[in-house]
Design an enzyme around this catalytic site. Structure first.
Site, short mmCIF file in Angstrom:
data_model
loop_
_atom_site.label_atom_id
_atom_site.label_comp_id
_atom_site.label_asym_id
_atom_site.label_seq_id
_atom_site.Cartn_x
_atom_site.Cartn_y
_atom_site.Cartn_z
N SER A 64 0.80 -1.21 0.00
CA SER A 64 0.00 0.00 0.00
C SER A 64 0.84 1.28 0.00
O SER A 64 1.63 1.50 -0.91
CB SER A 64 -0.92 -0.07 1.22
OG SER A 64 -1.79 1.02 1.26
N ASP A 280 -6.39 2.05 -2.88
CA ASP A 280 -7.60 1.81 -2.08
C ASP A 280 -7.95 3.00 -1.19
O ASP A 280 -8.94 2.95 -0.47
CB ASP A 280 -7.53 0.50 -1.28
CG ASP A 280 -6.39 0.44 -0.32
OD1 ASP A 280 -5.62 1.42 -0.22
OD2 ASP A 280 -6.23 -0.61 0.33
N GLU A 370 -12.37 5.57 6.76
CA GLU A 370 -11.33 6.00 7.68
C GLU A 370 -10.97 7.43 7.28
O GLU A 370 -11.10 7.80 6.11
CB GLU A 370 -10.10 5.10 7.56
CG GLU A 370 -10.37 3.67 8.02
CD GLU A 370 -9.10 2.83 8.09
OE1 GLU A 370 -8.89 2.20 9.13
OE2 GLU A 370 -8.33 2.80 7.11
N PRO A 497 -0.92 1.06 19.21
CA PRO A 497 0.17 0.49 18.42
C PRO A 497 -0.27 0.36 16.97
O PRO A 497 -1.40 -0.06 16.71
CB PRO A 497 0.39 -0.89 19.04
CG PRO A 497 -0.85 -1.20 19.80
CD PRO A 497 -1.57 0.07 20.10
N SER A 498 0.60 0.74 16.04
CA SER A 498 0.28 0.59 14.61
C SER A 498 0.22 -0.90 14.28
O SER A 498 0.94 -1.71 14.86
CB SER A 498 1.36 1.27 13.77
OG SER A 498 1.34 0.74 12.46
N GLY A 499 -0.62 -1.24 13.32
CA GLY A 499 -0.67 -2.62 12.85
C GLY A 499 0.15 -2.83 11.58
O GLY A 499 0.23 -3.93 11.07
N ARG A 505 1.27 5.02 17.41
CA ARG A 505 0.72 6.23 16.79
C ARG A 505 0.05 7.10 17.85
O ARG A 505 -0.65 6.58 18.74
CB ARG A 505 -0.33 5.87 15.75
CG ARG A 505 0.22 5.19 14.54
CD ARG A 505 -0.72 5.30 13.35
NE ARG A 505 -0.38 4.34 12.33
CZ ARG A 505 0.65 4.46 11.49
NH1 ARG A 505 1.44 5.51 11.57
NH2 ARG A 505 0.91 3.53 10.59
P1 NG1 Z 1 -1.97 1.29 11.29
O1 NG1 Z 1 -0.54 1.26 10.87
O2 NG1 Z 1 -2.46 0.10 12.06
O3 NG1 Z 1 -2.30 2.62 11.93
C1 NG1 Z 1 -2.75 2.11 8.85
C2 NG1 Z 1 -3.90 3.08 8.90
C3 NG1 Z 1 -5.19 2.29 8.92
C4 NG1 Z 1 -5.30 1.33 7.76
C5 NG1 Z 1 -4.01 0.51 7.62
C6 NG1 Z 1 -3.97 -0.33 6.39
C7 NG1 Z 1 -4.05 5.24 10.07
C8 NG1 Z 1 -3.91 5.97 11.33
N1 NG1 Z 1 -3.84 3.92 10.11
O4 NG1 Z 1 -2.84 1.24 9.95
O5 NG1 Z 1 -6.26 3.17 8.96
O6 NG1 Z 1 -5.62 2.03 6.58
O7 NG1 Z 1 -2.84 1.33 7.66
O8 NG1 Z 1 -3.52 0.33 5.25
O9 NG1 Z 1 -4.33 5.86 9.04
ZN ZN Z 2 -3.69 1.16 0.37
#
Ligand code: NG1
Ligand code: ZN
Length: 544
Positions: A64, A280, A370, A497-499, A505
């Site tokens: 992405s 996306d 989002e 925590p970011s995924g 974050r």
């Molecule tokens: P993480 O890294 O879990 O914050 C980010 C985006 C999500 C989602 C995913 C997948 C933010 C704050 N977080 O996730 O909304 O789009 O990437 O692409 O924008």
């Molecule tokens: Zn994307």
């Protein structure tokens, strides 16, 4: 299951021993150098999932909006949805099994999920434009064939196009034709029909500048534009011919830096938008007469879409239940506007579109976005049928409204958030309502906000509750955040925590940009101190 073949082939995609990765918000994401074994194993897992669901499963190779050097992979479930959570766990276990444990892990998953191994398996594969993606999709296919699965390789696709293909294939073509051509035709037909009903607006309304993040969106939009050119002309920037993927451009850059991408000329009041690297996500923006930049994010897209849908429903006299789904990142002004002015019920879920998508399915019409521009609108089967029937039966203004709704249903990608589909929906709505970007933007004023990242030794020390709006651990952190928030007006802050990245974050909003920046900075310091920050202490003025 021919475990001998699986093991033999696996040696060509050997796992670096000790490497541990997790199936996160959007599958696996890491530096491309760490991913070959993951690709092979996701090919294996897709076969098991396909056998279990007796359906076609998708595997998308993309990272992405991450930098070019990264890559990633995610599985797509039968109705074009994200992989079921219990299978995410299997994915993580399979990815982390050392070479010799791989056969045992596969057998374990098959037993736990009661997979009928005699069943046929079919997997469709797509990939983005990263240098590493072609080889990786081959590794996925290696995994699929090692377990005796059949496959179709779509090659270069946007992520939502692959979701669409999976959905089409598992609904016997009812949703559409499972080809790129079928996708272009379905969406463009709906778009052209819709915009035909717009009263003639000036040329400037029908031209849109698109920053394609130097990614797959550029290729696909170039192919597609001839299909919808009757209703819209697009001018492509960052089309991948010069610049680097996602570098200083794309939806994520524009949203998080709150400034225009490099490589796009913007004159005042021109309508512009950015896709992310796998198309996306979409955000809009423009410069006003004073040269000031204005961002129109996913929250404002959700507002535009839901108000348009509500007006049409009133026109045809149907009282379907419409809901909007957001995450904690939604701007406070948007939530307030939706609830208090538009009187639409708003729900908050955890970050990650799978959560929003599932919640949105609970409504007759569920609109989810989002703030970063990832989203779509879902229509229940019953509502779709009813509207399509009314479109045939009703006349005059009611008939016109019902036809518009029927086309909007076809134009939205019902499987996943889709930058191209969303762009066409937005363009159609603006044309039909005769709105400029400025007028759309003026629906409400965003509260100033700031996002930051903090590096910690182990991001799992932070756990959250209440759709990520409150911290549970480490102890004491929530109290500090709550105290800080009290010191500002119209303020809100949370951390998670970011995924998709190895960071925590931080989000803050307040009555002024200076206050949002300062609150975000103070919260970052608290995270650094209480959650095991590493490297340099957060300094103020840093943009996440
Ligand atoms: P993480 O890294 O879990 O914050 C980010 C985006 C999500 C989602 C995913 C997948 C933010 C704050 N977080 O996730 O909304 O789009 O990437 O692409 O924008
Ligand atoms: Zn994307």
């Amino acid at each position: 299951m021919d475990l001998g073949a699986v093991t033999q082939r696996s040696a060509l995609h050997a796992k670096p021993s000790g490497l541990v990765l997790q199936y996160g918000t959007a599958g696996f994401r890491a530096h491309a150098g760490h991913l070959d074994h993951i690709m092979y194993r996701m090919g294996l897992l897709a076969v098991l999932r396909s056998k279990q669901t007796k359906s076609t499963i998708g595997v998308m190779v993309t990272a992405s909006h991450n930098p070019e050097e990264d890559n990633g992979v995610k599985l797509i479930d039968p109705l074009g949805e994200m992989l079921a959570p219990s299978w995410e766990e299997h994915a993580t276990r399979l990815a982390n099994a050392e070479e010799q444990e791989l056969p045992r892990e596969l057998v374990g998953i098959s037993e736990r999920e009661a997979v009928d191994l005699q069943q046929d398996a079919f997997v469709v594969v797509g990939r983005d434009t990263r240098a590493s993606s072609e080889k990786f999709s081959q590794s996925v296919i290696d995994g699929v064939t090692a377990l005796g699965g059949l496959f179709h390789d779509y090659g270069l696709l946007t992520t939502p196009q692959l979701h669409y293909m999976v959905y089409c294939r598992n609904t016997g073509g009812q949703y559409g034709k499972a080809t790129v051509e079928g996708y272009y035709q379905k969406l463009s037909k709906a778009f052209v029909e819709l915009t035909k009903q717009a009263s003639c607006s000036g040329d400037e309304h029908r031209t849109l500048k698109v920053d394609c993040a130097n990614g797959i969106g550029a290729l696909k939009l170039k192919e597609m534009q001839q299909y919808f050119s009757q209703g819209l002309s697009v001018q492509l920037f960052n089309d991948g011919t010069k610049g680097k993927l996602n570098h200083l451009c794309g939806a994520d850059f524009v949203k998080s830096h709150q400034k225009p991408p490099e490589g796009m000329e913007m004159k005042s009041n021109e309508r512009c938008c950015s896709f992310d690297g796998d198309a996306d996500r979409i955000v809009y923006y423009y410069r006003d007469a004073d040269g000031q930049f204005h961002l129109i994010d996913g929250d404002k897209i959700a507002t535009l879409v839901s108000s348009f849908l509500k007006d049409l429903l009133v026109e045809i006299g149907e009282n379907f239940n419409v809901g909007v789904v957001q995450t904690a990142y939604a701007n406070g002004s948007s939530t307030r506007y939706l609830q208090e002015v538009m009187k639409v019920p708003v729900y908050c879920t955890k970050t990650g579109v799978k959560h929003l998508h599932h919640k949105a399915q609970e409504f007759d019409i569920g609109v989810y976005f989002e703030a970063n521009g990832h989203g779509t609108a879902l229509f229940s089967k019953a509502v779709e049928m009813k509207i399509k029937q009314l479109a045939k039966e009703l006349e005059d203004n009611k008939g016109k409204a019902a036809k518009m709704l029927a086309n909007v249903i076809d134009l939205f990608n019902q499987a996943a958030g889709d930058a191209i589909s969303d762009m066409l929906v937005i363009e159609a709505i603006l044309a039909l309502k005769g709105l400029t970007a400025q007028q759309w933007d003026a629906l409400y004023r965003d509260l100033p906000n700031r996002q930051l990242k903090v590096k910690v030794a182990d991001r799992r020390v932070i756990s959250t509750t209440d759709a990520e709006r409150q911290v549970l651990t480490p102890p004491g952190l929530q109290e500090v955040i709550s105290d800080l928030v009290k010191q500002y007006r119209l303020s809100r802050a949370f951390v998670r925590p970011s995924g998709t990245e190895d960071v925590i974050r931080v989000y803050a909003e307040a009555d002024s940009q200076a206050n949002a920046d300062s609150l975000a900075h103070e919260v970052s310091l608290a995270v650094f101190q209480l959650a095991g920050g590493t490297g340099e202490r957060p300094t103020s003025g840093l943009c996440g």
